[in-house]
Design an enzyme around this catalytic site. Structure first.
Site, short mmCIF file in Angstrom:
data_model
loop_
_atom_site.label_atom_id
_atom_site.label_comp_id
_atom_site.label_asym_id
_atom_site.label_seq_id
_atom_site.Cartn_x
_atom_site.Cartn_y
_atom_site.Cartn_z
N ARG A 167 49.69 30.23 14.88
CA ARG A 167 49.18 31.49 15.00
C ARG A 167 50.07 32.98 14.92
O ARG A 167 50.50 33.38 16.24
CB ARG A 167 47.65 31.39 15.31
CG ARG A 167 47.53 32.71 15.31
CD ARG A 167 45.28 32.66 16.23
NE ARG A 167 45.70 32.86 17.62
CZ ARG A 167 44.39 32.58 18.03
NH1 ARG A 167 43.12 32.90 17.27
NH2 ARG A 167 44.41 32.80 18.70
N ASP A 447 40.52 34.27 27.06
CA ASP A 447 41.67 34.48 26.37
C ASP A 447 41.10 36.10 25.81
O ASP A 447 40.38 36.87 25.84
CB ASP A 447 41.99 34.12 24.48
CG ASP A 447 41.57 33.81 24.01
OD1 ASP A 447 40.33 34.45 24.01
OD2 ASP A 447 41.20 33.57 22.94
#
Length: 532
Positions: A167, A447
């Site tokens: 990603r 996160d």
């Protein structure tokens, strides 16, 4: 800026860069980055301006809708290109940052795939990003190892490993350490291009491919941009057309109204969509933040059972399976709790229920954040999904309307919720500034996406002077009192020595500025990035 001797004099580095990573930033790689920048940067900036214009319309209390001018794409019969064999079974995916130990452990975890993350779980220090590229290159070449001196343990790759998916960072981010024509290069292009450039040949030799997750798309025109970047990359590197495969994260409220359009734009490359639930909640609040009467309850009260989240998940399944691609479920944020058997059992029960919901709804796979949860998620999907996927489950029984996708979740705003948002937000930013993008807090893996929810909720509650469950009003005065109280708790949690460090003090200031700002900051990471 400092100039490194390269073939092109247009390329320069930020002052203070000490390690030029010549094994990754080769002349050929830099020239490829320059070619992509020259071809696609102006279009990227135009897409970001389109986001600003769209937000202006939302601020005038318009809402997302299914686009009228793309109705034919939604209603006509077509399908995406076939899915490679090693991406057809993705029942459990593990995700995490690209540090060396994580890469080895994730590839060895028993999950079907590993999403190596340069984005929300990676703090974008120069060393993190470039060493991350080296770690992936070494993993693909089967030369990776890591020695943990504290544990006196050597980490090596097993024979059987997960399929690797990468990603890159989102479209809105720049890489501040590398300039082309005195402009910071797109972080998306930087991460995407270096991985493809260095690894596409070896990946093909290994009978796999250059596979990616694309994050934070807000409009199908952004998918068109990515498609053009991919086509150019394949041509430039001499790859077969369609060799690069992508899964798109549906993690913005606007994207959920354009699923068919996004798939269509990438139909030669796309193999799936993923329900990026935490960013999706953040986007939902962010986009509609100025609508009258729009208030979302405590973060812990917004779950996949909330009507707007349930509608989003089921619509992703339906549209994916109509187009013969995979629908991957979301992240279980829980992590194993080693020192408390009771709490660990509760956490595992939550994960199991979450994964059962996903597989029974028709998802083809799911995410976990910790290797310890791979067996549990695998067990749930093995029990309910006998084939590699369940694309035959078309979910034609459901009709998701615009109203379903926008329904405000019911619940309350509590002092506990306010305090938790403050506490988690500050702890996360401090850790991020210290180079850690994935942080275990209160037995959950946090996160950037979860931290975004925390600060966005506080900003919005303060802006509208929301009413708490005990009838108090969320005023600046109340926020200041609770903020000061939480700082005392944080100081006690981490100790005075750590609390007074530059990173914690910067985190406190950044977080408070984000919450009390008159104008909403689109992403906390762009606010915090200059401090890295």
């Amino acid at each position: 800026m400092e100039t490194k001797t390269v073939l092109s004099q247009k390329i320069s580095f930020a002052k203070g860069v000490k390690n030029y990573h010549p094994e990754i930033l080769t002349d050929g790689a830099l020239i490829f980055l320059e070619a992509l920048h020259n071809r696609f940067e102006e279009r990227r900036l135009a897409l970001l301006r389109n986001r600003e214009q769209q937000q202006h319309l939302f601020d005038m209390e318009t809402s997302p809708v299914f686009p009228e001018n793309t109705k034919e794409i939604r209603n006509s019969e077509w399908a995406a290109a076939p899915i490679p064999l090693d991406l057809q079974d993705r029942r459990v995916e593990i995700t995490g940052p690209v540090d060396r130990k994580m890469v080895i452990n994730a590839l060895n975890s028993g999950a079907k795939t590993f999403m190596a993350d340069f984005e929300d779980s990676n703090a974008p220090l120069w060393e993190n990003c470039l060493q991350g590229q080296q770690n992936l290159k070494d993993a693909i070449n089967k030369t990776i190892s890591h020695y943990d001196a504290k544990k006196d343990k050597m980490y090596l790759l097993q024979e059987e490993v997960a399929t690797l998916i990468v990603r890159p960072r989102g479209l809105h981010l720049e890489e501040k350490h590398l300039f082309i024509d005195d402009k910071e290069i797109s972080a998306s292009i930087f991460d995407f291009a270096l991985y493809a450039y260095h690894n596409h040949k070896k990946l093909e030799e290994n009978e796999t491919g250059a596979y990616y997750y694309i994050p934070k798309l807000e409009h199908f025109t952004e998918a068109i941009w990515w498609n053009d970047v991919i086509d150019f990359t394949e041509s430039y590197l001499g790859m077969d057309h369609g060799a690069i495969k992508v899964t798109v994260l549906i993690e913005t409220i606007t994207a959920s109204f354009q699923l068919d359009e996004i798939i269509y734009a990438l139909k030669d490359h796309i193999v799936g969509l993923n329900c990026g639930r935490w960013d999706y909640i953040f986007s939902y609040i962010k986009k509609l933040r100025n609508h009258k009467g729009f208030v979302v309850p405590d973060r812990d009260q917004v779950t996949m059972a909330s009507p707007f989240m349930d509608a989003y998940s089921k619509r992703v399944i339906q549209r994916c399976h109509k187009r013969n691609i995979l629908a991957i479920g979301g992240m279980a944020a829980q992590i194993p709790i080693k020192d408390d058997v009771g709490k660990n059992a509760i956490a595992y029960a939550k994960v199991k229920a979450d994964k059962e919901r996903e597989v029974k709804n028709g998802h083809d796979g799911t995410w976990v954040a910790h290797p310890g949860l791979v067996p549990l998620a695998m067990q749930v999907f093995d029990m309910h999904m006998q084939e590699p996927n369940q694309m035959d489950v078309k979910r034609n029984d459901i009709l998701v309307t615009e109203e379903d996708l926008l329904e405000i979740p019911k619940g309350t705003i509590t002092e506990t919720g306010i305090r938790k948002n403050i506490n988690v937000g500050i702890h996360y930013i401090a850790n991020w500034l210290n180079g850690h993008g994935a942080v275990a807090l209160y037995n959950l893996m946090e996160d950037a996406a979860t931290a975004e929810i925390s600060r966005t909720q506080l900003w919005q509650w303060l802006k509208v002077e929301a009413t708490l469950e005990d009838d108090r009003i969320m005023t600046q005065e109340l926020f200041d009192v609770l903020f000061a109280n939480e700082l005392k708790i944080i100081k006690k949690q981490v100790g005075n020595k750590l609390f007074i460090t530059e990173n914690y003090q910067n985190a406190i200031n950044i977080f408070k500025e984000l919450v009390i700002a008159e104008e909403f900051e689109e992403f906390l990471t762009t606010k915090a990035y200059p401090y890295l």
